[in-house]
Design an enzyme around this catalytic site. Structure first.
Site, mmCIF file in Angstrom:
data_model
loop_
_atom_site.group_PDB
_atom_site.id
_atom_site.type_symbol
_atom_site.label_atom_id
_atom_site.label_comp_id
_atom_site.label_asym_id
_atom_site.label_seq_id
_atom_site.Cartn_x
_atom_site.Cartn_y
_atom_site.Cartn_z
ATOM 1 C CG ASP A 7 -10.860 -19.183 -31.042
ATOM 2 O OD1 ASP A 7 -11.387 -20.309 -31.090
ATOM 3 O OD2 ASP A 7 -9.950 -18.893 -30.240
ATOM 4 C CG ASP A 9 -11.871 -22.027 -25.255
ATOM 5 O OD1 ASP A 9 -12.302 -21.816 -24.112
ATOM 6 O OD2 ASP A 9 -12.375 -22.863 -26.030
ATOM 7 C CG ASP A 165 -6.287 -17.417 -29.173
ATOM 8 O OD1 ASP A 165 -5.527 -17.969 -28.339
ATOM 9 O OD2 ASP A 165 -7.257 -18.020 -29.659
#
Length: 221
Positions: A7, A9, A165
């Site tokens: 991922d 961001d 995250d």
């Protein structure tokens, strides 16, 4: 060799300050006070249109203007994607180590593909990635599993690990049947123990070792 998909961001980069700046410029143009950073972080994870929707709901803007104000926010963001954005500590070293070990790296993000690629170029980490799937690359975005499965198919055969995250990343991995490594210092909204994962880490310097352990576990399954 493993396929390691990241991922963007909240995983590789702390981009919330630039996302906040773009959203607040849009709000300022509407005569509305900006939102603080924790609020913007709580809106990140499902792509820019969803973030703008949440901003509009929070500030009472007319939702019939969603498409218009999403375009305005995206234009502000595209004009300054890396003014305040930085990789998390240890990211560059981890990417170098993983590449040197022969692993194939790629990205699966809900950020539109061109801004994602622009950020990778600006931060000088584009060279590590063999492919990028953004939120607008396909007709669907995370947590639909297809973006993750699409990039894995593109990269060929081999055990795969998804590194993210958030709850969205975890759901994507579960639905795709791919092992998930949770970076605990990003933009998650839930406690670590509430997010499905096979591995977790808080320091990118430990990620190359984690990938090696995950690869061994995959081979013994």
């Amino acid at each position: 060799m493993a396929i390691v998909v990241f991922d963007l961001d909240g995983t590789l980069i702390d981009s919330a300050p630039d996302i906040r700046a773009a959203a607040n410029k849009m709000l300022c143009e509407q005569g509305i006070a900006g939102l603080d950073l924790p609020t913007i972080i709580s809106f990140i994870g499902n792509g820019l249109p969803k973030l703008v929707e949440r901003v509009m709901q929070r500030t009472g803007l007319d939702m019939s203007r969603h498409s218009e104000l999403t375009a305005v926010t995206l234009a502000h963001y595209n004009a300054a994607t890396t003014d305040l954005t930085r990789p998390y500590p240890g990211v560059v070293q981890a990417l170098e180590a993983l590449s040197a070990a022969g692993h194939v790296l790629a990205m699966c993000t809900n950020k539109p593909e061109e801004p994602a690629r622009s950020i990778l170029r600006d931060l000088r980490i584009e060279r590590f990635f063999n492919g990028v799937v953004g939120g607008d690359t396909l007709a669907v975005k995370k947590p639909d599993p297809e973006p993750l499965l699409h990039i894995i198919r593109h990269l060929g055969e081999g055990p795969a690990l998804y590194v993210g995250d958030s709850e969205v990343d975890a759901e994507t991995a579960v639905r795709a049947g791919v092992r998930f490594a949770l970076f605990t210092e990003g933009y998650r909204k839930s406690p670590v123990e509430a997010i499905p994962h096979q591995h977790q880490f808080s320091d990118f310097t430990t990620l190359p070792g984690l990938v090696e352990r995950a690869l061994r576990e995959e081979q013994t399954c």
